[in-house]
Scaffold this active site. Structure first.
Site, PDB file in Angstrom:
ATOM      1  N   ASP A 163     -52.762 -50.533  34.083  1.00 23.42           N
ATOM      2  CA  ASP A 163     -52.369 -51.755  33.382  1.00 23.42           C
ATOM      3  C   ASP A 163     -52.057 -52.921  34.308  1.00 23.42           C
ATOM      4  O   ASP A 163     -52.524 -54.036  34.087  1.00 23.42           O
ATOM      5  CB  ASP A 163     -51.150 -51.470  32.502  1.00 23.42           C
ATOM      6  CG  ASP A 163     -50.595 -52.733  31.880  1.00 23.42           C
ATOM      7  OD1 ASP A 163     -51.315 -53.357  31.081  1.00 23.42           O
ATOM      8  OD2 ASP A 163     -49.465 -53.113  32.216  1.00 23.42           O
ATOM      9  N   ASP A 166     -48.683 -50.893  38.385  1.00 17.92           N
ATOM     10  CA  ASP A 166     -48.361 -49.471  38.337  1.00 17.92           C
ATOM     11  C   ASP A 166     -49.639 -48.684  38.032  1.00 17.92           C
ATOM     12  O   ASP A 166     -50.736 -49.218  38.129  1.00 17.92           O
ATOM     13  CB  ASP A 166     -47.280 -49.207  37.280  1.00 17.92           C
ATOM     14  CG  ASP A 166     -47.648 -49.839  35.931  1.00 17.92           C
ATOM     15  OD1 ASP A 166     -48.857 -49.920  35.626  1.00 17.92           O
ATOM     16  OD2 ASP A 166     -46.743 -50.255  35.191  1.00 17.92           O
ATOM     17  N   TYR A 322     -44.636 -52.974  26.075  1.00 15.45           N
ATOM     18  CA  TYR A 322     -45.622 -53.667  25.228  1.00 15.45           C
ATOM     19  C   TYR A 322     -45.271 -53.426  23.764  1.00 15.45           C
ATOM     20  O   TYR A 322     -45.999 -52.741  23.032  1.00 15.45           O
ATOM     21  CB  TYR A 322     -47.035 -53.172  25.538  1.00 15.45           C
ATOM     22  CG  TYR A 322     -47.573 -53.694  26.862  1.00 15.45           C
ATOM     23  CD1 TYR A 322     -48.039 -55.006  26.986  1.00 15.45           C
ATOM     24  CD2 TYR A 322     -47.606 -52.876  27.985  1.00 15.45           C
ATOM     25  CE1 TYR A 322     -48.518 -55.484  28.195  1.00 15.45           C
ATOM     26  CE2 TYR A 322     -48.088 -53.344  29.205  1.00 15.45           C
ATOM     27  CZ  TYR A 322     -48.539 -54.649  29.295  1.00 15.45           C
ATOM     28  OH  TYR A 322     -49.003 -55.124  30.500  1.00 15.45           O
ATOM     29  N   GLU A 569     -46.572 -60.028  39.521  1.00 14.19           N
ATOM     30  CA  GLU A 569     -47.361 -58.894  39.016  1.00 14.19           C
ATOM     31  C   GLU A 569     -48.545 -59.384  38.172  1.00 14.19           C
ATOM     32  O   GLU A 569     -48.373 -60.170  37.249  1.00 14.19           O
ATOM     33  CB  GLU A 569     -46.503 -57.948  38.174  1.00 14.19           C
ATOM     34  CG  GLU A 569     -47.264 -56.688  37.778  1.00 14.19           C
ATOM     35  CD  GLU A 569     -46.380 -55.634  37.129  1.00 14.19           C
ATOM     36  OE1 GLU A 569     -46.751 -54.444  37.190  1.00 14.19           O
ATOM     37  OE2 GLU A 569     -45.325 -55.995  36.561  1.00 14.19           O
TER      38      GLU A 569
END
Length: 618
Positions: A163, A166, A322, A569
Site C-alpha cells: 500500500d 509498509d 482506511y 509517505e
C-alpha cells in the site's frame, strides 16, 4: 488587215492582227524566263523543274511500335538526357550541402513526471517480480502470502501491491488505484502511447487485477466471502508482536506471519473491486478471454456487494488506516463502471436511482462535496455519468438523474476555481480540499484529473464552457486550475521543492518507505534491526523514483523527516491520481479524450418514450 468597231466608251475600237515576227517572240520569252528564275523557288516549284528524282528525302527512326522523325527523335533523347543531368546535379548539391535536422520538441514536464510516476508501482510490487521490473533494489517478496493462514480458503495470495511505506496489501485503496489508472487509459490511451508508457501502464493494471482475481472465487456466480487485507499493522497497546508496522524490514526479508483478513459483509470493498475489474475489462477489450474473465468477476463481486450489505472496515484494524463511512457511493461508482463494461441497462438503472444518489450524499453537499478519494467516489461517478449525458443522451427514464448529476458536476467544478471560497488555498496556491488536514496531495491530484477530463468532455461535445451562477467560464479555466495545482506539486511552490521523488533537483530524500530506506547490501536486518535505518538522519540509500509524498501542511511547510509519514509517505491511491492527472495534461493540448472506447460495450441508444399523460378529466 484591220477591223473597226465602236468603243463602248465612245472611242474607236481596233482589233489588229498580230504581225510580230518569230524572233521577237523568242526574245520576249527569254526575258520572261530570266525574270522568273531571278526569284527563289519553293520546294514544289523546284520539284516541277528538277523532276521527282532530285527531291530531298526525310529520315525516320523505327521504334518498333511507332515510326518518328529522326530529328524529333534526336531532340527528344537530348531533352531527356539534359533533364536527367540537371536532376542529378541538383540531387548532388542537395546531398552535399549540410542540413539542419529539426528535432522534435523536448517532452513537457508533465510527460517527464509521468514517466517517473509510473515507476513507483514497480517499486510497490509484491510476489515474484518480472524480469523487466527495472527497480534494482527490489526483489521477490512475501511468496507465502495466504499459505500461513489456516483459516483462509485462499492459499495463493501472492502478487498485488504494497500500500505505502509498509508491506500491507489493503484491497480497498488498491482497487481504487487500479480503477483510476484504467479510467485514465480509457480516456487518454493516445497520450500514453505518445509518452511511450501505454504498455507499461497496462502492465501495472494487470498486475493488480491478476491479484484481485485470487482474492475471491472468480469462477463462481455467487460468493460468500472475499479477502480484504493481507498483513497486519496494529501496534496499539504497546504490542511488540512482529508485524508490518512494528517491524522496519525490507519486504524481501520478511519472515513473520502475515495474517489474511476476510470479510463476508463488505459492500463498499466488493463494489470497489467490481469497479476495478470492470474498468480494466475495457482497457483489455482486445484480449477477449481476459476481458470476459474480468467482467464475470466484476459481476460476481457486485452481486455479492448487493446481497451482503455492510462496511468492510467495521470491527477491523482497517478502520484505523482506511476507514469507510458508507457503501452507497461505491454502489453508484461500481454500477456505472459495470454499465460501461457490459452495456446492461440494469446497471444504469441502478446507478441513476434517485434513492441511491440520495444515500450517497448527492443532494446534501457537505465540506467534502466534490472531493474524490479512495473513501468517497461520488464525484467520480457524477463525472462519468455526465459523460454519458453529453455524448449519448439516453433520455427517459435516465435523463432526470443524469441531468442532476451533470448540474452537480458543474457546481463542484465551480468550487475548484479561485473565485469561490468553498475551499481555502495556501499562500503558495495549493487548494486545501481536506481543509488543512494532513496528506493533502492525494486529493489535489484527483481534483486536477477530474477538472481536466471534464474540460475535455466539454470540448469534445463542442461546449465552450459552463455557468457558475450568473458567470460563464471557458473550459480553459478548468485546465488552468489543474495546471496550477500540478505545477505546485512539481516544484512551483514556496519551498521550490518537487513532491515527486526523482523529478527536478530538489525533492524529498527521507521518504517514509522501508524498502527505500534500507540498503540492499546482502545483510538481512531483522524486525528491530532495521530501526536504525528508520531513525537515521541520512538520506535514503535507494531512490523510490516517481513516489508522490503525502505533501506539505496548510502553511506550505514541509518536513523531510522519515518518521513523519504525514509529510513523507507515498501511497498507491495518491500515485494513481498523480498518474491520471499528469497524462491528462501531458503532450499536445489538441489531443483530447477518446470518446468511443468507453462506450465499446454499450448498445445503440433508443430512448424509451415517456409514458403518456393521464387522461384529462373535467
Amino acid at each position: 488587215m484591220s477591223m473597226y468597231g465602236r468603243d463602248p466608251w465612245g472611242g474607236p475600237l481596233e482589233i489588229a492582227a498580230d504581225s510580230a515576227t518569230d524572233d521577237e517572240r523568242s526574245r520576249n520569252l527569254q526575258d520572261y524566263d530570266r525574270a522568273a528564275l531571278s526569284r527563289p523557288l519553293d520546294e514544289t516549284q523546284q520539284s516541277w523543274l528538277l523532276g521527282p528524282g532530285e527531291q530531298k528525302k526525310k529520315k525516320y527512326v523505327d521504334l518498333g511500335c511507332v515510326i518518328v522523325s529522326r530529328k524529333i527523335f534526336l531532340w527528344t533523347v537530348g531533352t531527356i538526357l539534359a533533364a536527367g543531368f540537371l536532376a542529378g546535379f541538383i540531387t548532388l548539391i542537395v546531398k552535399t550541402v549540410p542540413r539542419h535536422h529539426h528535432r522534435p520538441p523536448p517532452p513537457d514536464n508533465y510527460t517527464l513526471a509521468l514517466n517517473k510516476a509510473l515507476m513507483f508501482f514497480n517499486a510497490q510490487r509484491s510476489g515474484r517480480l518480472p524480469k523487466h521490473n527495472n527497480v534494482s533494489w527490489r526483489g521477490n517478496s512475501c511468496l507465502n502470502d495466504g499459505k500461513s493462514g489456516s483459516s483462509t480458503l485462499f492459499k495463493d495470495l501472492t502478487g498485488g501491491y504494497y500500500d505505502a511505506g509498509d508491506a500491507i496489501k489493503f484491497n480497498f485503496p488498491q482497487s481504487f488505484a487500479m480503477t483510476m489508472l484504467s479510467w485514465s487509459v480509457i480516456e487518454y490511451s493516445a497520450k500514453y502511447e505518445a509518452a511511450g508508457e501505454l504498455n507499461h501502464v497496462k502492465d501495472v493494471i494487470k498486475w493488480g487485477t491478476d491479484y484481485f482475481l485470487k482474492t475471491f472465487n472468480h469462477t463462481a456466480d455467487s460468493i460468500d466471502r472475499i479477502v480484504a487485507q493481507v498483513g497486519k499493522g496494529d501496534t496499539s497497546g504497546d504490542s511488540t508482536e512482529p508485524n508490518d508496522h512494528y517491524c522496519w524490514m525490507r519486504p524481501e526479508d520478511i519472515d513473520y506471519d502475515r495474517p489474511v483478513t476476510e470479510c463476508s459483509s463488505c459492500s463498499d470493498l466488493a463494489a470497489e473491486m467490481a469497479a476495478a475489474l470492470a474498468s480494466a475489462s475495457i482497457v483489455f477489450k482486445d484480449n477477449k478471454a481476459y476481458s470476459q474473465k474480468l467482467v464475470h468477476g466484476a459481476k460476481t463481486l457486485f452481486k455479492f456487494s448487493r446481497d451482503q450489505r455492510g462496511r468492510y472496515s467495521v470491527g477491523t484494524e482497517a478502520a484505523t488506516f482506511y476507514n469507510s463511512t458508507s457503501y452507497w457511493d461505491e454502489y453508484v461508482w461500481g454500477a456505472t463502471w459495470l454499465y460501461y463494461a457490459t452495456g446492461n441497462n440494469s446497471y444504469l438503472q441502478l446507478a441513476t436511482t434517485p434513492g441511491l444518489a440520495k444515500h450517497a450524499g448527492a443532494f446534501w453537499g457537505g465540506p467534502f462535496y466534490g472531493v474524490l478519494s479512495w473513501e468517497n467516489k461520488l464525484a467520480g461517478a457524477q463525472v462519468l455519468l455526465s459523460r454519458l449525458r453529453l455524448f449519448l443522451s439516453p433520455g427517459y427514464p435516465y435523463e432526470e438523474t443524469l441531468r442532476t448529476f451533470h448540474n452537480q458536476t458543474s457546481i463542484f467544478m465551480c468550487s475548484f476555481l479561485p473565485y469561490y471560497n468553498s475551499f481555502n488555498r495556501t499562500r503558495g496556491g495549493m487548494i486545501q480540499l481536506n481543509h488543512g488536514g494532513p496528506q493533502p496531495l492525494q486529493y489535489v491530484v484527483n481534483a486536477a484529473f477530474l477538472a481536466t477530463v471534464f474540460s475535455d468532455y466539454m470540448k469534445a461535445a463542442d461546449t465552450p464552457g459552463w455557468y457558475c451562477g450568473p458567470h460563464f467560464y471557458s473550459v480553459d479555466v478548468l485546465r488552468e486550475f489543474a495546471q496550477t495545482q500540478m505545477n505546485y506539486i512539481l516544484g512551483k511552490n514556496p519551498r521550490k521543492m518537487s513532491y515527486v521523488v526523482g523529478f527536478g533537483n530538489h525533492y524529498p530524500k527521507h521518504v517514509h518507505h522501508r524498502g527505500a530506506s534500507i540498503p540492499k547490501n546482502k545483510v538481512k536486518y531483522n524486525c528491530k534491526g532495521g530501526w536504525k535505518w528508520r531513525d537515521t538522519s541520512k538520506p535514503n540509500p535507494n531512490t523510490i523514483v516517481g513516489a508522490m509524498v503525502a505533501g506539505p501542511d496548510k502553511h506550505d511547510g514541509f518536513h523531510d523527516v522519515r518518521s513523519n509519514y504525514n509529510y513523507t509517505e507515498p501511497t498507491l491511491a495518491g500515485n494513481a491520481g498523480l498518474v491520471a492527472a499528469l497524462v491528462a495534461l501531458s503532450g499536445d493540448t489538441s489531443v483530447g479524450i477518446d470518446k468511443n472506447t468507453m462506450f465499446s460495450a454499450v448498445p445503440p441508444m433508443f430512448p424509451t418514450p415517456p409514458p403518456p399523460p393521464a387522461p384529462w378529466r373535467p
